[in-house]
Design an enzyme around this catalytic site. Sequence first.
Site, PDB file in Angstrom:
ATOM      1  N   GLY A  13       0.799  -1.211   0.000  1.00  0.00           N
ATOM      2  CA  GLY A  13       0.000   0.000   0.000  1.00  0.00           C
ATOM      3  C   GLY A  13       0.838   1.269   0.000  1.00  0.00           C
ATOM      4  O   GLY A  13       2.056   1.243  -0.214  1.00  0.00           O
ATOM      5  N   TYR A 135     -12.953   5.172  13.034  1.00  0.00           N
ATOM      6  CA  TYR A 135     -11.574   4.869  12.646  1.00  0.00           C
ATOM      7  C   TYR A 135     -10.594   5.339  13.722  1.00  0.00           C
ATOM      8  O   TYR A 135      -9.703   4.593  14.146  1.00  0.00           O
ATOM      9  CB  TYR A 135     -11.270   5.544  11.314  1.00  0.00           C
ATOM     10  CG  TYR A 135      -9.844   5.417  10.846  1.00  0.00           C
ATOM     11  CD1 TYR A 135      -9.388   4.242  10.266  1.00  0.00           C
ATOM     12  CD2 TYR A 135      -8.945   6.480  10.961  1.00  0.00           C
ATOM     13  CE1 TYR A 135      -8.083   4.112   9.825  1.00  0.00           C
ATOM     14  CE2 TYR A 135      -7.642   6.364  10.526  1.00  0.00           C
ATOM     15  CZ  TYR A 135      -7.222   5.183   9.959  1.00  0.00           C
ATOM     16  OH  TYR A 135      -5.919   5.061   9.526  1.00  0.00           O
ATOM     17  N   LYS A 186      -8.864  16.637  -9.032  1.00  0.00           N
ATOM     18  CA  LYS A 186      -9.821  17.660  -9.452  1.00  0.00           C
ATOM     19  C   LYS A 186      -9.165  18.694 -10.362  1.00  0.00           C
ATOM     20  O   LYS A 186      -9.749  19.121 -11.366  1.00  0.00           O
ATOM     21  CB  LYS A 186     -10.419  18.358  -8.224  1.00  0.00           C
ATOM     22  CG  LYS A 186     -11.462  17.553  -7.474  1.00  0.00           C
ATOM     23  CD  LYS A 186     -12.064  18.386  -6.354  1.00  0.00           C
ATOM     24  CE  LYS A 186     -13.192  17.653  -5.655  1.00  0.00           C
ATOM     25  NZ  LYS A 186     -13.841  18.508  -4.614  1.00  0.00           N
TER      26      LYS A 186
END
Length: 258
Positions: A13, A135, A186
Amino acid sequence: FRNKRVVVTGGAGFLGSHVVEQLESFGADVFVPRSSEFDLRSPENCVALLKKSDPKVVIHCAVDGGGIAYMREKPAEITTNNVLLNTNLLHSSWDHGVEKFVGVSSVCAYPRDAAIPMREPELFLGYPEPSNAGYGLTKRMMMEQGRAYHQQHGFSAVFPMPVNLYGPRDDFHSERSHVVPALIRKCVAAVRDGSEALEVWGSGNATRELLYVEDCAEAVVEMAAHIEHPEPINIGTGVETSIRELAQAVADACGFSG
């Protein structure tokens, strides 16, 4: 770490892959479990992983998490999955006789109204930010479990607490991305599409402490080498950046002038 067997969960990851590279540069023998073979939410799979790899050190980077949108959409899965991951792996590491467990925590565990810069003694003085409270609380529980195993069994459990990370291999998926990759995605799309405006959530006044992922990986490995106690340690720069400043910096880098 030379020739020492180290398991890095989440080693494929974002943060974990950089931790693996740091360890390998020091000559460590790194084993990276894949979720397709070892679903670590199961205690039996944690036991099987440790029997197969027989590590001296476990660095636990695996997590079910993401940006604000993902945290708001999946709180039940996030809370359950992380409780199981953390609890089962820490207990199995102690039971197997691992020398040290390094559980990567997060500043999400801090209270919502924690003073800036955040200080470790204030960790349990309030409720986390509600949008990612489940979390954050799983991270608190992992650290408290490590403290308990250290107190009762003398087990070496270490807890780095990174701030908001960015850098190579970050997750740019619209559902899971954190603020830096989300803004990059974006901006790139806005430039590509010739958009005149870019929508950024919030007022722009909120701030984040940002850290380059390779610097965080270096700190995690340093803690794995030199820290023995379970008291959490912040990993960060101490510098806050407003979302407005960050958005402008990303827009400038991407060539967006709208």
